[in-house]
Scaffold this motif. Structure first.
Motif, PDB file in Angstrom:
ATOM      1  N   SER A  44       0.732  -1.596   0.087  1.00  0.00           N
ATOM      2  CA  SER A  44      -0.307   0.324  -0.265  1.00  0.00           C
ATOM      3  C   SER A  44       0.911   1.311   0.446  1.00  0.00           C
ATOM      4  O   SER A  44       0.582   2.388  -0.719  1.00  0.00           O
ATOM      5  CB  SER A  44      -1.170   0.071   1.183  1.00  0.00           C
TER       6      SER A  44
ATOM      7  N   GLU B 124       3.909   1.695  -1.073  1.00  0.00           N
ATOM      8  CA  GLU B 124       4.512   2.259  -2.490  1.00  0.00           C
ATOM      9  C   GLU B 124       3.521   2.214  -2.991  1.00  0.00           C
ATOM     10  O   GLU B 124       3.733   3.330  -4.511  1.00  0.00           O
ATOM     11  CB  GLU B 124       5.210   0.711  -3.632  1.00  0.00           C
ATOM     12  N   CYS B 125       1.931   1.749  -3.830  1.00  0.00           N
ATOM     13  CA  CYS B 125       1.243   2.661  -4.727  1.00  0.00           C
ATOM     14  C   CYS B 125       1.189   4.173  -4.043  1.00  0.00           C
ATOM     15  O   CYS B 125       0.817   4.906  -5.260  1.00  0.00           O
ATOM     16  CB  CYS B 125      -0.202   1.577  -4.102  1.00  0.00           C
TER      17      CYS B 125
ATOM     18  N   SER C 139      -9.359  -0.658  -2.536  1.00  0.00           N
ATOM     19  CA  SER C 139      -8.279  -1.097  -4.463  1.00  0.00           C
ATOM     20  C   SER C 139      -8.620   0.510  -4.600  1.00  0.00           C
ATOM     21  O   SER C 139      -7.701   0.789  -5.320  1.00  0.00           O
ATOM     22  CB  SER C 139      -9.118  -2.002  -4.737  1.00  0.00           C
TER      23      SER C 139
ATOM     24  N   LEU D  50      -5.806   1.622  -5.086  1.00  0.00           N
ATOM     25  CA  LEU D  50      -4.558   1.537  -6.244  1.00  0.00           C
ATOM     26  C   LEU D  50      -4.948   2.775  -7.053  1.00  0.00           C
ATOM     27  O   LEU D  50      -4.253   3.060  -8.185  1.00  0.00           O
ATOM     28  CB  LEU D  50      -5.096   0.492  -6.847  1.00  0.00           C
TER      29      LEU D  50
ATOM     30  N   LEU E  65      -3.143   5.494  -8.931  1.00  0.00           N
ATOM     31  CA  LEU E  65      -2.924   5.274 -10.433  1.00  0.00           C
ATOM     32  C   LEU E  65      -3.368   6.840 -11.417  1.00  0.00           C
ATOM     33  O   LEU E  65      -3.011   7.025 -12.650  1.00  0.00           O
ATOM     34  CB  LEU E  65      -3.661   3.901 -10.899  1.00  0.00           C
TER      35      LEU E  65
ATOM     36  N   VAL F 184       6.074   2.041 -12.925  1.00  0.00           N
ATOM     37  CA  VAL F 184       4.543   2.176 -12.512  1.00  0.00           C
ATOM     38  C   VAL F 184       4.163   1.262 -13.455  1.00  0.00           C
ATOM     39  O   VAL F 184       2.823   0.272 -13.296  1.00  0.00           O
ATOM     40  CB  VAL F 184       3.993   4.213 -12.962  1.00  0.00           C
TER      41      VAL F 184
ATOM     42  N   TYR G  86       2.216  -1.298 -10.901  1.00  0.00           N
ATOM     43  CA  TYR G  86       0.404  -0.943 -11.566  1.00  0.00           C
ATOM     44  C   TYR G  86      -0.508  -2.052 -12.307  1.00  0.00           C
ATOM     45  O   TYR G  86      -1.631  -2.548 -12.228  1.00  0.00           O
ATOM     46  CB  TYR G  86      -0.169   0.170 -11.427  1.00  0.00           C
TER      47      TYR G  86
ATOM     48  N   ILE H   7      -0.424  -5.551 -10.298  1.00  0.00           N
ATOM     49  CA  ILE H   7      -1.417  -5.239  -8.836  1.00  0.00           C
ATOM     50  C   ILE H   7      -2.842  -5.039  -9.389  1.00  0.00           C
ATOM     51  O   ILE H   7      -3.646  -6.188  -8.627  1.00  0.00           O
ATOM     52  CB  ILE H   7      -0.538  -4.717  -7.838  1.00  0.00           C
ATOM     53  N   THR H   8      -3.192  -4.456  -9.669  1.00  0.00           N
ATOM     54  CA  THR H   8      -4.273  -3.760  -9.996  1.00  0.00           C
ATOM     55  C   THR H   8      -5.444  -5.381 -10.514  1.00  0.00           C
ATOM     56  O   THR H   8      -6.327  -5.655 -10.721  1.00  0.00           O
ATOM     57  CB  THR H   8      -4.516  -2.418 -11.244  1.00  0.00           C
TER      58      THR H   8
ATOM     59  N   TYR I   7       4.369  -8.927  -9.163  1.00  0.00           N
ATOM     60  CA  TYR I   7       4.869  -7.691  -8.667  1.00  0.00           C
ATOM     61  C   TYR I   7       5.756  -7.912  -6.616  1.00  0.00           C
ATOM     62  O   TYR I   7       5.520  -6.638  -6.271  1.00  0.00           O
ATOM     63  CB  TYR I   7       3.257  -6.635  -8.070  1.00  0.00           C
TER      64      TYR I   7
END
Length: 316
Positions: free
Chosen positions: A109, A111-112, A203, A207, A211, A248, A252, A255-256, A278
């Motif tokens: 989280s 890192e996001c 999320s 996320l 993003l 990125v 992303y 993980i998404t 990831y």
């Protein structure tokens, strides 16, 4: 299918890739090499950024934090995964599972949000170059990093605690190789619709919101670059943002796919392989991306090596 040793009563059973015993041997080698490269690469970036005064800038301050997060993130997962891939035991203690859940969720989280902070830094560097030093002052940089860590820890305390308190009625088989929220929720013997909604909302916040901010930042950067007529300025802008944009995309993009995809498909092997990307592979690639595509890091490494050689020559 390989027989899973279930003799340790009370422990969780990480099914992982046990239905592909030959694949486990290959994965063990891949994960071991990736983990060693992650340790060496991210530690090198942290040391170089701290030791070279030329890299004491906001960009490398954020990069140092990203490397530290990647280092800890992979360490919270890879050793247990290697143990399970190598030996007959596929178990993890309840305490170990809880620690892994809290640690990996907090670091992931963080890192996001940290990647969104780095995108804002690149926006300020390209779109506000004359005011960059004023905008990205040290106190703001520290506050942004602190916000990233607080967001990660706060999300973990809420999500992790709720997930671990769900009644499981003796269910101990986790159809994954790590203790992760979506896989742990599946063990519950009660209606988990509210938890699935909560996971989806989390999320969206941790996320999709970062993003979206990253895409807005790079949209502004693209507009600014389009107005530049100098080829040299184009190359400089691409060199400044290219590495971060690639990181990125890797993080992303994987993980998404796990946290936003339909829950019914999560337990399939495809979800486990994407998670492997990831959690293990991407942290390995990040140092390579930032060093191979970054002249400042390569220049700092050369200066440190030359300084070390000079000191050794003086001793001789």
């Amino acid at each position: 299918m390989m027989t899973i040793n279930e003799s340790l009563a009370g422990d969780f059973i990480l099914v992982g890739f046990s239905d592909h015993p030959q694949l486990e041997k290959i994965l063990f080698v891949v994960v071991l090499i990736s983990y060693l490269l992650t340790l060496v690469g991210n530690t090198a970036i942290i040391l170089i950024s701290c030791l070279d005064p030329m890299l004491h800038t906001p960009m490398y301050y954020f990069l140092t934090n990203l490397s530290f997060v990647d280092l800890c993130f992979t360490t919270s997962i890879a050793p247990q995964l290697l143990w399970n891939l190598h030996g007959p035991y596929k178990t993890i203690s309840p305490m170990g599972c809880a620690i892994q859940l809290y640690a990996s969720l907090a670091l992931g989280s963080t890192e996001c949000v940290l990647l969104a902070v780095m995108a804002f830094d690149r926006y300020a560097a390209v779109c506000r170059p004359l005011h960059y030093a004023t905008v990205m002052h040290s106190r703001l940089c520290q506050s942004l990093v602190g916000m990233a860590w607080l967001s990660g820890v706060g999300n973990t305390l809420i999500q992790g605690t709720i997930t671990l308190r769900l009644p499981r009625c003796g269910n101990r088989r986790i159809y994954h190789f790590i203790c992760e929220v979506p896989a742990m929720v599946k063990l519950a013997c009660v209606n988990i619709h509210a938890n699935e909604v909560q996971l989806f909302m989390a999320s969206l916040v941790l996320l999709l919101l970062p993003l979206t901010l990253i895409l807005i930042s790079y949209g502004c950067i693209a507009q600014a670059v389009m107005r530049i007529r100098s080829a040299q300025a184009w190359r400089k802008a691409l060199g400044t943002c290219g590495s971060h944009l690639l990181v990125v995309t890797l993080f992303y993009g994987t993980i998404t796919a796990v946290y936003i995809q339909p829950n019914s498909s999560y337990a399939h092997s495809q979800g486990k392989f994407i998670t492997l990307l990831y959690t293990v592979v991407t942290p390995t690639l990040n140092p390579l991306i930032y060093t191979l595509r970054n002249k400042d890091v390569k220049g700092a490494l050369k200066r440190l090596l030359q300084k070390d050689r000079a000191q050794q020559s003086e001793k001789l």
